[in-house]
Write an enzyme that holds these catalytic residues in place. Structure first.
Site, PDB file in Angstrom:
ATOM      1  CD  GLU A  89      50.293 -23.031  59.761  1.00 49.70           C
ATOM      2  OE1 GLU A  89      51.173 -23.319  58.921  1.00 49.70           O
ATOM      3  OE2 GLU A  89      49.643 -21.972  59.728  1.00 49.70           O
ATOM      4  CB  CYS A 106      56.505 -16.079  66.751  1.00 50.47           C
ATOM      5  SG  CYS A 106      58.302 -15.969  66.921  1.00 50.47           S
ATOM      6  CB  CYS A 110      60.542 -12.821  61.233  1.00 50.88           C
ATOM      7  SG  CYS A 110      61.680 -13.615  62.390  1.00 50.88           S
ATOM      8  N   GLY A 151      56.689 -20.189  66.205  1.00 53.33           N
ATOM      9  CA  GLY A 151      57.310 -19.848  67.466  1.00 53.33           C
ATOM     10  C   GLY A 151      58.828 -19.877  67.427  1.00 53.33           C
ATOM     11  CD  GLU A 152      63.828 -18.425  68.756  1.00 52.42           C
ATOM     12  OE1 GLU A 152      64.639 -19.135  69.368  1.00 52.42           O
ATOM     13  OE2 GLU A 152      63.862 -18.248  67.519  1.00 52.42           O
ATOM     14  CB  SER A 181      65.125 -24.034  64.372  1.00 59.74           C
ATOM     15  OG  SER A 181      65.209 -22.861  63.601  1.00 59.74           O
ATOM     16  CB  SER A 204      66.980 -18.071  61.822  1.00 57.56           C
ATOM     17  OG  SER A 204      66.077 -19.152  61.956  1.00 57.56           O
ATOM     18  CG  LEU A 205      73.357 -16.222  58.680  1.00 57.38           C
ATOM     19  CD1 LEU A 205      73.872 -15.611  59.971  1.00 57.38           C
ATOM     20  CD2 LEU A 205      74.454 -17.061  58.009  1.00 57.38           C
ATOM     21  CG  HIS A 206      66.983 -15.511  57.729  1.00 57.61           C
ATOM     22  ND1 HIS A 206      66.666 -16.651  57.027  1.00 57.61           N
ATOM     23  CD2 HIS A 206      66.377 -15.630  58.938  1.00 57.61           C
ATOM     24  CE1 HIS A 206      65.898 -17.432  57.774  1.00 57.61           C
ATOM     25  NE2 HIS A 206      65.715 -16.840  58.938  1.00 57.61           N
ATOM     26  CB  CYS A 323      55.626 -21.099  58.735  1.00 58.36           C
ATOM     27  SG  CYS A 323      55.575 -21.514  60.478  1.00 58.36           S
TER      28      CYS A 323
END
Length: 354
Positions: A89, A106, A110, A151-152, A181, A204-206, A323
């Site tokens: 995507e 990925c 997550c 993906g990472e 990222s 990416s903290l979150h 996503c």
């Protein structure tokens, strides 16, 4: 197809560095080969000229548009087919941006993200990454590329950095407009610092709580949020680009006063911007998107306490195109929800920011 493979093929056809640069620039900038001061017949070797139609066809096949889904404003989500039939995507962003994918699936897993539910299927090659940008440019102008799709990027580092190098040298994209990222990986920080093209960094903290981060990002490197911010701050000072910290806001998960206090403790005074993105709803997952009013209240409070905070909406929410959702609908039935570990008090974190 790797970018280095493309370069090697051009050399085998008699291309010198200037010829190679010309062909790659034409591809990256979506322009015909006969445009410009130097016409191919007067500039490129005959063997290369004769092979160009076939090369162009192969490059065009690296990424093809399967479907486009217009979102609110000037955004659109694209389902993109790769040469072997796999799909990724992309997102066309307002103001000339495009979000590209670096993996099919990925491995980070997550808990809030549709992409992570499929696991890692394969890496996306450097040629396929660049081809996603070329595809976007065939639709509208692109002056910014963010590596926040499926993906990472740190798990496909060689391909991603090779693509970033080409986009930053021949693609007419400013280095600070290339945004890498990651959930946080020591290898990525080491390689980025040594790269010729140093992109801006998004982390990416979150959450500010290590135990919640381990639950939300179960296969991410075990790194304390404070240590992650320290690494980001070092890179920001080296490159003179502020780090973008991504925070997917979920009701009852990471929107409490303890988290807001933690954000202030971590980011106040740092060379940083906090991008706060309300959760992009995924059917079957137990996470809730907060109201826009609540999100604005949180962003305002952080800003008043000294943390530069930008409240962003995720393109695709209105078309159920968060996503991974477009690909999931196109490839397989929805999988059963994977429960979080019992010790977590609430489910967790942000699909819109990856």
């Amino acid at each position: 197809m790797q970018i280095e493979t493309i370069r090697q093929r051009l050399r085998e056809l008699g291309a010198l560095p200037l010829h190679e640069q010309r062909v790659l620039r034409d591809w990256l900038q979506v322009r015909p080969h006969d445009q410009g001061r130097r016409r191919p017949a007067d500039f490129l070797p005959k063997t290369l000229r004769n092979a160009l139609p076939g090369i162009d066809t192969e490059l065009l096949a690296l990424a093809r548009l399967i479907s486009s889904h217009a979102a609110e404003g000037d955004a659109a989500r694209l389902l993109v087919g790769l040469g072997d039939g796999q799909m990724v995507e992309n997102v066309l962003l307002p103001r000339g941006g495009v979000c590209v994918s670096s993996q099919v699936g990925c491995a980070v897993g997550c808990q809030f993200c549709m992409t992570g539910r499929s696991g890692l299927i394969r890496q996306v090659t450097s040629g396929e990454i660049v081809a996603q940008v070329v595809l976007a440019r065939s639709i509208r102008p692109v002056k910014k590329v963010v590596f926040m799709g499926m993906g990472e990027p740190a798990h496909n580092l060689d391909n991603v950095l090779e693509a970033i190098d080409l986009l930053g040298t021949e693609g007419d994209i400013g280095h600070k407009n290339l945004v890498f990222s990651t959930v946080g990986d020591a290898r990525a920080f080491e390689r980025l610092a040594m790269s010729r093209v140093k992109p801006a960094l998004a982390l990416s903290l979150h959450t500010t709580r290590p135990e919640l981060r381990a639950t939300l990002l179960p296969k991410a490197p075990r790194i304390d949020p404070a240590d992650l911010v320290a690494l980001g701050e070092d890179y920001a000072r080296q490159t003179h680009y502020p780090v973008q910290y991504q925070w997917t806001l979920m009701e009852g998960v990471n929107d409490g006063q303890d988290e807001l206090d933690g954000i202030v403790a971590l980011l106040k005074g740092k060379y940083a911007v906090l991008n706060m993105i309300p959760y992009n709803t995924v059917p079957g997952l137990p996470f809730v998107r907060p109201s826009w009013e609540r999100a604005k209240e949180i962003a305002r409070a952080l800003h008043q306490r000294g943390v530069l905070t930008k409240l962003r909406d995720s393109a695709g929410q209105d078309v159920d195109g968060g996503c991974g959702q477009l690909r999931a609908r196109a490839t397989a039935p929805f999988r059963k929800t994977i429960p979080l570990r019992e010790e977590s008090h609430s489910p967790a974190c942000g699909n819109a920011a990856r």
